[in-house]
Design an enzyme around this catalytic site. Structure first.
Site, PDB file in Angstrom:
ATOM      1  N   ASN A 198       0.725  -1.145   0.089  1.00 58.09           N
ATOM      2  CA  ASN A 198       0.112   0.051   0.077  1.00 58.09           C
ATOM      3  C   ASN A 198       0.966   1.155  -0.010  1.00 58.09           C
ATOM      4  OD1 ASN A 198       0.827   0.553   2.596  1.00 58.09           O
ATOM      5  ND2 ASN A 198      -0.820  -0.759   3.568  1.00 58.09           N
ATOM      6  N   ASP A 259      -5.464  -8.022   0.660  1.00 59.67           N
ATOM      7  CA  ASP A 259      -5.233  -9.375   0.244  1.00 59.67           C
ATOM      8  C   ASP A 259      -6.157  -9.681  -0.649  1.00 59.67           C
ATOM      9  OD1 ASP A 259      -3.832  -9.281   3.015  1.00 59.67           O
ATOM     10  OD2 ASP A 259      -5.374 -10.263   3.882  1.00 59.67           O
TER      11      ASP A 259
END
Length: 329
Positions: A198, A259
């Site tokens: 991220n 995920d």
């Protein structure tokens, strides 16, 4: 499609205790007292769900019709029910090590009204990953390995083994970046097929390694930076693709979105989709997760996924083909 999926997913398999705090953490933190922080939050809900990064990635890939193999360590005290649910999706658990007299890793996640999170993680059986080796898997069964977050030592080892064996790998140690040295992270970047993080983790990677974006792309074929509701950025040496986030119908729980994104991305890249399309598949996979509680609470058919993809991004026959729906369309 209809060919054996030779993707191996390493990383955590865990039980998640997900709790909702009906307030805002920021209202209870006094900056001048941060050095003696002592807080307790009364939560209004708690749910126990199957989770863990590796298992969450595998779950999304299974929903999309390409269940992979798991390479992880779990506890004999509580694995049986999880194993049954996992195998029912077609996920291969042959390479899961069941550790006697131990519990599967457990994650305690508290989320406030701004979707800020405080997390505690007990590794349990996951600590035994350092005793394992990818060389125990027949080489012909490894088409792609995803290096997910487990203990730092096995992350380094599994990465080195992929490099030595010539196995392409996706490098995504995410929340373990903070525990790894800059040299260890840099070594993982070298030769990676894809690096996924991220935006905060990506900046942390650059800070700890001293590498900038161009340096990282000199080492890895593709770098993916996810930005939540701002979408994601996929960079290769030849192109930069800005991926718009898919539309969220109702935001319930942000846990596990990254995920699911990675699961969708690996599925799409394995299917041979181009970078912009692969990113959009990943973005949509992530959205399904935030609309349900738990990291494996979402459920959809491939037909439903294809229809929603078209609603967000337009019809794409390549997505239909990747989902093995050509005959039905």
């Amino acid at each position: 499609m209809n060919t054996p999926n030779k993707t191996i997913i390493t990383g955590s398999v865990a039980y998640d205790y997900i709790m909702d705090f009906p307030g805002y953490f920021k209202e209870h933190i006094m900056p001048e007292k941060i050095h003696v922080l002592n807080l307790s939050f009364l939560v209004k809900t708690m749910k126990r769900n199957r989770g863990g990064v590796a298992a969450n990635i595998a779950y999304t890939m299974a929903l999309l019709g390409a269940p992979p193999s798991l390479f992880a360590s779990v506890g004999a005290n509580d694995w049986a029910v999880y194993d049954e649910a996992t195998r029912s999706l077609g996920i291969d658990t042959r390479f899961v090590e069941v550790v006697p007299d131990e519990f599967t890793a457990t994650c305690y996640i508290t989320t406030d009204q701004d979707n800020n999170q405080i997390t505690g993680f007990y590794p349990g059986a996951m600590a035994f990953d350092k005793q394992r080796s990818l060389t125990s898997i027949p080489r012909e069964e490894m088409g792609l390995v995803v290096i997910g977050p487990t203990e730092p030592e096995p992350i380094v080892q599994f990465t080195r083994e992929c490099q030595e064996l010539g196995v392409p790998y996706v490098y995504s140690p995410i929340w373990q970046i903070i525990r790894m040295t800059g040299d260890e992270i840099a070594q993982g970047l070298r030769g990676a097929k894809v690096v996924v993080a991220n935006d905060y983790e990506y900046e942390l990677i650059k800070d700890k390694t001293g590498l900038d974006q161009r340096d990282i792309l000199d080492h890895a074929e593709m770098v993916v930076c996810t930005k939540g509701k701002q979408g994601s950025l996929i960079m290769t040496r030849d192109e930069v693709a800005e991926i718009p986030a898919a539309e969220v119908e109702e935001l319930l729980d942000p846990v596990g979105a990254g995920d699911a994104y990675l699961g969708g991305l690996v599925f799409a890249l394995n299917a041979g989709l181009d970078v912009p399309t692969a990113g959009r598949v990943a973005s949509l996979a992530a959205v399904y997760t935030v609309e349900k509680y738990g990291t494996q609470g979402q459920s959809y058919t491939r037909e439903q996924f294809a229809d929603r993809y078209a609603g967000n991004y337009g019809d794409n026959p390549l997505v239909i083909e990747a989902l093995d729906l050509s005959a039905a369309k």
